[in-house]
Design a protein around this motif. Structure first.
Motif, PDB file in Angstrom:
ATOM      1  N   GLY A 144       0.932  -1.182  -0.336  1.00  0.00           N
ATOM      2  CA  GLY A 144       0.272  -0.127   0.145  1.00  0.00           C
ATOM      3  C   GLY A 144       0.928   1.023   0.141  1.00  0.00           C
ATOM      4  O   GLY A 144       0.072   2.404  -0.162  1.00  0.00           O
ATOM      5  N   ARG A 154      -6.997   4.485  -4.041  1.00  0.00           N
ATOM      6  CA  ARG A 154      -5.588   3.620  -2.855  1.00  0.00           C
ATOM      7  C   ARG A 154      -6.716   2.999  -1.809  1.00  0.00           C
ATOM      8  O   ARG A 154      -6.396   1.701  -0.915  1.00  0.00           O
ATOM      9  CB  ARG A 154      -5.458   4.510  -2.208  1.00  0.00           C
ATOM     10  N   LEU A 158      -7.017  -0.244   0.079  1.00  0.00           N
ATOM     11  CA  LEU A 158      -6.720  -0.303   1.615  1.00  0.00           C
ATOM     12  C   LEU A 158      -7.475  -2.020   2.690  1.00  0.00           C
ATOM     13  O   LEU A 158      -7.621  -3.121   2.682  1.00  0.00           O
ATOM     14  CB  LEU A 158      -6.316   0.818   2.674  1.00  0.00           C
TER      15      LEU A 158
END
Length: 233
Positions: A144, A154, A158
């Motif tokens: 990440g 993003r 996650l």
């Protein structure tokens, strides 16, 4: 300390906060949604409430999804708080006091479930916190940290890596819905702004208010007698 929820990085640390007086609680508009934890409503600010709008004790909880004390409260309060809510005597409004991007991802997933199953999803997120937190932390510190693309993308990665998306899916947040929720920049900015405001009122989570009164309690053992005293008053 400012929350960098919508900035780069996903450091898992709580901000410092100063204590100020809590804003008055506005009345929620009751929805037709039903859940295993009672009728669900949304306030004008977009927070979720379970319980009757006529409840004598209108409890507000500021909570962080990555906070172990909040998870403990959810677990320890369930047996006695749920009947108080179902009886119409107490209502509970949850205001996310987010601390980091993993926290924000959890809040987006829960919100994406929608009113009918929101508190069911929240309960599952807290119950499974040790598992998804460790997975999310490992991802954030590894793959990440090198992730590219828009922030919503993003955060979605996650949530997927942590297992939060899978929790949301159990309560009706389909992949298409999750994609839309994570891409909703205005709604996610609102979550971040609300978290920033929350940390101007509290110094830790969970924190509890009834109206303007901040209750001197940080767990169910200390909160329960305060609630029962107000019900008798």
């Amino acid at each position: 300390m400012a929350l960098a929820l919508l900035a780069g990085g996903a450091a898992l640390a709580a901000p410092e906060a100063k204590k100020t007086k809590a804003a008055p609680i506005k009345t929620a508009t009751q929805t037709a949604a039903k859940t295993g934890t009672g009728a669900t409503a949304r306030t004008p600010e977009g927070f979720f409430v379970r319980g009757a709008p006529t409840a004598k004790v209108k409890l507000v909880e500021y909570a962080s999804f990555t906070c172990p004390h909040c998870a403990a409260f959810a677990r320890e309060s369930k047996e006695e708080l749920t009947p108080l809510i179902s009886s119409g005597r107490v209502s509970l409004e949850l205001r996310p006091a987010l601390r980091d991007q993993l926290d924000l991802s959890a809040a987006i997933v829960a919100r994406c479930v929608g009113p009918r199953r929101y508190f069911d999803a929240v309960e599952a997120i807290f119950a499974e916190q040790p598992q998804w937190f460790d997975k999310g932390l490992a991802y954030a510190q590894g793959e990440g940290a090198k992730a590219q693309g828009a922030l919503g993308e993003r955060l979605r990665k996650l949530a997927d890596a942590a297992g939060l998306s899978a929790i949301g899916a159990r309560y009706g947040a389909t992949p298409a819905k999750l994609t839309a929720c994570f891409a909703d920049r205005a709604a996610n900015q609102k979550l971040a702004d609300q978290a920033q405001a929350a940390w101007q009122k509290i110094s830790g989570t969970p924190s509890f208010f009834v109206g303007d009164d901040k209750l001197k309690a940080g767990d169910w053992a200390t909160l329960e007698p305060l609630i029962k005293a107000r019900l008798k008053g």
